[in-house]
Design an enzyme around this catalytic site. Structure first.
Site, PDB file in Angstrom:
ATOM      1  N   GLY A  49      63.877  89.433  74.153  1.00  0.00           N
ATOM      2  CA  GLY A  49      63.935  90.854  73.750  1.00  0.00           C
ATOM      3  C   GLY A  49      63.734  92.047  74.543  1.00  0.00           C
ATOM      4  O   GLY A  49      63.885  92.933  74.464  1.00  0.00           O
ATOM      5  N   GLU A 104      56.574  94.150  74.870  1.00  0.00           N
ATOM      6  CA  GLU A 104      57.444  93.518  73.670  1.00  0.00           C
ATOM      7  C   GLU A 104      58.586  94.488  73.145  1.00  0.00           C
ATOM      8  O   GLU A 104      58.443  95.807  73.401  1.00  0.00           O
ATOM      9  CB  GLU A 104      56.502  93.283  72.415  1.00  0.00           C
ATOM     10  CG  GLU A 104      56.342  91.839  72.027  1.00  0.00           C
ATOM     11  CD  GLU A 104      57.574  91.294  71.626  1.00  0.00           C
ATOM     12  OE1 GLU A 104      58.497  91.588  72.011  1.00  0.00           O
ATOM     13  OE2 GLU A 104      57.226  90.249  70.654  1.00  0.00           O
ATOM     14  N   ASP A 105      59.632  94.096  72.572  1.00  0.00           N
ATOM     15  CA  ASP A 105      60.738  94.774  72.233  1.00  0.00           C
ATOM     16  C   ASP A 105      60.016  95.654  70.699  1.00  0.00           C
ATOM     17  O   ASP A 105      60.261  96.744  70.652  1.00  0.00           O
ATOM     18  CB  ASP A 105      61.911  94.166  72.039  1.00  0.00           C
ATOM     19  CG  ASP A 105      61.758  92.709  71.128  1.00  0.00           C
ATOM     20  OD1 ASP A 105      60.685  92.395  70.673  1.00  0.00           O
ATOM     21  OD2 ASP A 105      62.623  92.018  70.924  1.00  0.00           O
ATOM     22  N   ASP A 108      57.464  93.724  64.076  1.00  0.00           N
ATOM     23  CA  ASP A 108      57.827  93.649  62.719  1.00  0.00           C
ATOM     24  C   ASP A 108      56.764  93.125  61.907  1.00  0.00           C
ATOM     25  O   ASP A 108      55.891  94.027  61.479  1.00  0.00           O
ATOM     26  CB  ASP A 108      59.150  92.697  62.601  1.00  0.00           C
ATOM     27  CG  ASP A 108      59.578  92.886  61.417  1.00  0.00           C
ATOM     28  OD1 ASP A 108      59.385  93.145  60.279  1.00  0.00           O
ATOM     29  OD2 ASP A 108      60.653  91.902  61.240  1.00  0.00           O
ATOM     30  N   ASP A 164      68.658  91.659  69.261  1.00  0.00           N
ATOM     31  CA  ASP A 164      69.911  91.015  68.632  1.00  0.00           C
ATOM     32  C   ASP A 164      70.003  90.793  67.469  1.00  0.00           C
ATOM     33  O   ASP A 164      69.210  90.660  66.506  1.00  0.00           O
ATOM     34  CB  ASP A 164      69.824  89.554  69.660  1.00  0.00           C
ATOM     35  CG  ASP A 164      68.797  88.370  69.138  1.00  0.00           C
ATOM     36  OD1 ASP A 164      67.844  88.902  68.584  1.00  0.00           O
ATOM     37  OD2 ASP A 164      69.269  87.391  68.312  1.00  0.00           O
TER      38      ASP A 164
END
Ligand code: IMP
Ligand code: MG
Length: 185
Positions: A49, A104-105, A108, A164
């Site tokens: 990611g 990091e992308d 969550d 993704d």
């Protein structure tokens, strides 16, 4: 300019445009450059990611810089993390005594990063901080200090700019909602 959807109907409303992303990364890179001046810095990208952010961010940081990558996969469904993380690829180089910035992308639940920070922290880096492009608002199950945060977004499933859905849509230069009935708000 093409929207790069290739006609895919999985791509929903654009949340963050390419220009907004690039402006934000420029600002983050400026802060990182100031904060780490005179120190050696290792960027640790979390694959897959973070590959876009890593590449854009690195080109805007004005410091001597090294890269390394980890690949992790968190067990769970396509859209929910279980918190159990499998290391698919570890770092190539030692980080003991180095200044590490984990890239990091998205955060969550925060479980993946929390695991990773513990795992890397055991190698005794001099400093370790986190840079994340996105953080979903109000749903972290663990407290993570994100020193360099791009955008806070609603707790919906998003795609693009590295992110993704079932391995698709990582190449989009913007961040959009995934267009699925369960993601409609
Ligand atoms: P966490 O452990 O719940 O914080 O999730 C971490 C990983 O799940 C991220 O690094 C992403 O790879 C993936 N992920 C979480 N939310 C999304 C999303 O909205 N779109 C795509 N991938 C996501
Ligand atoms: Mg990821």
């Amino acid at each position: 300019m093409k929207d790069q959807t290739g006609g895919s109907d999985e791509i929903g409303t654009v949340l963050i445009s390419e220009d907004e992303i690039q402006d934000k990364i420029k600002a983050l890179a400026r802060r990182i450059t100031d904060d780490y001046r005179g120190r050696d810095l290792v960027l640790v990208g979390v694959l897959k990611g973070a590959f876009m952010l890593m590449s854009d961010l690195a080109r805007m940081i004005d410091l001597p810089l090294e890269f390394d990558f980890m690949a992790v996969s968190s067990y769970g469904s396509a859209t929910k993390t279980s918190g159990v993380v499998r290391i698919l690829k570890d770092l190539d180089n030692e980080i003991t005594g180095r200044n590490v910035l984990v890239v990091e992308d998205i955060i969550d639940s925060g479980l993946t990063l929390s695991y990773l920070l513990k795992y890397l922290g055991a190698r005794r880096p001099e400093t370790m901080r986190v840079c994340a492009l996105l953080r979903k608002k109000g749903i972290q199950q663990v407290d993570i200090d994100v020193a360099y945060e791009g955008f806070e977004i609603p707790p919906r499933f998003v795609i693009g700019y590295g992110l993704d859905f079932e391995q698709r849509h990582r190449h989009l230069p913007y961040v959009a909602l995934l267009n699925k009935e369960w993601n409609q708000g």
